[in-house]
Design a protein around this motif. Structure first.
Motif, PDB file in Angstrom:
ATOM      1  N   LEU A  72       0.820  -1.209   0.000  1.00  0.00           N
ATOM      2  CA  LEU A  72       0.000   0.000   0.000  1.00  0.00           C
ATOM      3  C   LEU A  72       0.858   1.265   0.000  1.00  0.00           C
ATOM      4  CD1 LEU A  72      -2.963  -0.911   2.383  1.00  0.00           C
ATOM      5  CD2 LEU A  72      -2.961  -0.834  -0.105  1.00  0.00           C
ATOM      6  N   ASP A  79       1.390   3.749  -2.010  1.00  0.00           N
ATOM      7  CA  ASP A  79       0.777   5.036  -2.326  1.00  0.00           C
ATOM      8  C   ASP A  79      -0.586   5.185  -1.668  1.00  0.00           C
ATOM      9  OD1 ASP A  79       2.926   5.858  -3.968  1.00  0.00           O
ATOM     10  OD2 ASP A  79       2.146   4.588  -5.580  1.00  0.00           O
ATOM     11  N   GLY A  80      -0.903   4.311  -0.741  1.00  0.00           N
ATOM     12  CA  GLY A  80      -2.159   4.400  -0.033  1.00  0.00           C
ATOM     13  C   GLY A  80      -3.324   3.741  -0.745  1.00  0.00           C
ATOM     14  N   PHE A  81      -3.060   3.064  -1.846  1.00  0.00           N
ATOM     15  CA  PHE A  81      -4.127   2.398  -2.587  1.00  0.00           C
ATOM     16  C   PHE A  81      -3.533   1.325  -3.476  1.00  0.00           C
ATOM     17  CE2 PHE A  81      -2.628   5.995  -5.017  1.00  0.00           C
ATOM     18  CZ  PHE A  81      -2.447   5.475  -6.280  1.00  0.00           C
ATOM     19  N   VAL A  82      -4.399   0.472  -4.004  1.00  0.00           N
ATOM     20  CA  VAL A  82      -3.990  -0.541  -4.972  1.00  0.00           C
ATOM     21  C   VAL A  82      -4.157   0.085  -6.356  1.00  0.00           C
ATOM     22  CG1 VAL A  82      -4.529  -2.813  -5.927  1.00  0.00           C
ATOM     23  CG2 VAL A  82      -4.628  -2.440  -3.451  1.00  0.00           C
ATOM     24  N   ASP A 127      -4.910   0.951 -10.146  1.00  0.00           N
ATOM     25  CA  ASP A 127      -5.939   0.437 -11.054  1.00  0.00           C
ATOM     26  C   ASP A 127      -5.398  -0.636 -11.986  1.00  0.00           C
ATOM     27  OD1 ASP A 127      -7.853   2.102  -9.957  1.00  0.00           O
ATOM     28  OD2 ASP A 127      -7.649   3.638 -11.516  1.00  0.00           O
ATOM     29  N   TYR A 142      -5.097  -3.964 -10.169  1.00  0.00           N
ATOM     30  CA  TYR A 142      -6.419  -4.535  -9.922  1.00  0.00           C
ATOM     31  C   TYR A 142      -7.039  -5.052 -11.215  1.00  0.00           C
ATOM     32  CZ  TYR A 142     -11.237  -5.099  -8.535  1.00  0.00           C
ATOM     33  OH  TYR A 142     -12.478  -5.633  -8.311  1.00  0.00           O
TER      34      TYR A 142
END
Length: 153
Positions: A103, A105-108, A110, A113
């Motif tokens: 994580l 960059d604080g997100f998965v 796109d 995914y």
């Protein structure tokens, strides 16, 4: 400190058995319907990233018992550099494992995914994410309470 393990930390499974059983149930539910090879493969790099010796010991032994080759286990840390050793579906699962575990960059991202979604149907993808979340939770318990490797062979 009373009831401490050899590391000086508590045995969380003993002191919170309901929580431990719930974690086991969650892990088992996440693995339902997942390719067992992929279910084992994602546990190893997450445990490497999280530096959980107990989980690394357990899951490399489990992968071997399930028929996984030493070569594929040993090269997991460099899976992106190995062209034909892992299937595209396995590579998508490994990329998703790294993204969820780090994580950064604080997100998965796109693209990570979406690549996984190309290889897994919706139910399988939900379970894969659950399996990755579960091993990360187990890793957090392992490193916090300094679970020591051993007995997995």
């Amino acid at each position: 400190m009373t009831n401490a393990t050899e590391t000086g930390r508590i045995d969380y499974a003993r002191h919170a058995p309901d929580m431990f059983r719930s974690m086991l149930a969650f892990s088992q539910a996440a693995a339902q319907g997942l390719d067992p090879v992929i279910a084992e493969l994602v546990k190893i790099p997450a445990s490497q990233i999280n530096r959980c010796a107990f989980c690394l010991d357990m899951h490399t032994a489990d992968a071997r018992k399930a028929g996984e080759s030493d070569r594929r286990i040993f090269l997991l840390d460099a899976w992106q550099e190995v062209r034909d050793l892992y299937t595209p579906k396995e590579r998508a699962a490994l990329a998703l494992t790294e993204a969820i575990t780090l994580l950064t960059d604080g997100f998965v991202p796109d693209e990570v995914y979406e690549r996984a979604a190309e290889h897994f149907d919706d139910a399988e993808l939900a379970r894969l994410v659950g399996a990755i979340v579960a091993i990360n939770a187990w890793n957090r318990f392992g490193v916090t309470f300094r679970r020591q490797p051993g007995g997995a062979e």
